[in-house]
Write a protein that holds these residues in place. Structure first.
Motif, PDB file in Angstrom:
ATOM      1  N   VAL A 278       0.845  -1.200   0.000  1.00  0.00           N
ATOM      2  CA  VAL A 278       0.000   0.000   0.000  1.00  0.00           C
ATOM      3  C   VAL A 278       0.880   1.251   0.000  1.00  0.00           C
ATOM      4  CG1 VAL A 278      -1.735   1.293   1.311  1.00  0.00           C
ATOM      5  CG2 VAL A 278      -1.943  -1.180   1.077  1.00  0.00           C
TER       6      VAL A 278
ATOM      7  N   ALA B  89      -8.099  -1.059   2.538  1.00  0.00           N
ATOM      8  CA  ALA B  89      -7.517  -1.652   1.338  1.00  0.00           C
ATOM      9  C   ALA B  89      -7.450  -3.155   1.572  1.00  0.00           C
ATOM     10  CB  ALA B  89      -6.117  -1.107   1.089  1.00  0.00           C
TER      11      ALA B  89
ATOM     12  N   ILE C 246      -2.684  -5.084  -4.470  1.00  0.00           N
ATOM     13  CA  ILE C 246      -3.896  -4.459  -3.951  1.00  0.00           C
ATOM     14  C   ILE C 246      -5.080  -4.979  -4.757  1.00  0.00           C
ATOM     15  CG2 ILE C 246      -5.124  -2.289  -3.591  1.00  0.00           C
ATOM     16  CD1 ILE C 246      -2.299  -0.982  -3.353  1.00  0.00           C
TER      17      ILE C 246
ATOM     18  N   MET D 181      -9.704  -1.075  -3.089  1.00  0.00           N
ATOM     19  CA  MET D 181      -9.615   0.123  -2.258  1.00  0.00           C
ATOM     20  C   MET D 181     -11.053   0.543  -1.984  1.00  0.00           C
ATOM     21  SD  MET D 181      -6.470   0.911  -1.767  1.00  0.00           S
ATOM     22  CE  MET D 181      -5.636   2.429  -1.913  1.00  0.00           C
TER      23      MET D 181
END
Length: 173
Positions: A68, A150, A163, A166
């Protein structure tokens, strides 16, 4: 500055020797150092204590935070291609051009992790939900704050964390 360091060193040395083992007329007095020890399992990468998590979970959380951080660092540097690549291909990142367009107005970003992450391990797959808050300064000088989480995933033992999602909402609309 050197003089201050020297004086502090001298004072520390004198205090150490004067408080060390001393002999008196009747008894010997010994001062012992007592320190409270905190195990590595109780610490995260920022030095804050965390709820009881095993070392594998702690390592996974630190790796996810790293991912992140890379994403937001890329946005902060205006490198939307790198930020785009930090997200999983199966994420909601959209196309490269739509991602660039969506983030074109960012001047700078400040990120903070608001709570401990939640780790879910199933087989060789790891999913981590990290509560985050970030503040965006736009190129027009406006400030936008976002709060949420996240989701960072790793598929397989050899995979990299990416990721996945979000999920944030704007605070000051």
């Amino acid at each position: 500055m050197r003089k201050s360091i020297f004086i502090c060193s001298l004072a520390t040395t004198l205090a150490f020797y004067s408080c060390g083992n001393r002999q008196t007329d009747t008894d010997e007095i010994r001062l012992e150092e007592k320190a409270e020890k905190i195990s590595p399992d109780e610490m995260d990468q920022t030095g804050l204590s965390v709820s009881s998590q095993d070392p594998d979970e702690l390592a996974a959380i630190n790796s996810a935070k790293n991912q992140v951080n890379k994403y937001f660092e890329a946005l902060n540097n205006g490198d939307d291609l790198k930020a785009y690549e930090e997200m999983a291909t199966s994420s909601d990142r959209g196309t490269r051009s739509s991602f660039s367009e969506k983030n074109a107005n960012i001047e700078s970003v400040e990120l903070s992790f608001t709570e401990d992450g939640e780790v879910s391990m199933q087989g060789d797959n790891t999913d981590i939900k990290l509560p985050i808050r970030y503040v965006v300064k736009t190129k027009q000088g406006n400030t936008e704050s976002y709060n949420g989480y996240a989701t960072i995933s790793k598929k397989g033992d050899d995979g990299d964390f990416k990721i996945q999602e979000m999920n944030v909402t704007r605070e000051n609309q």
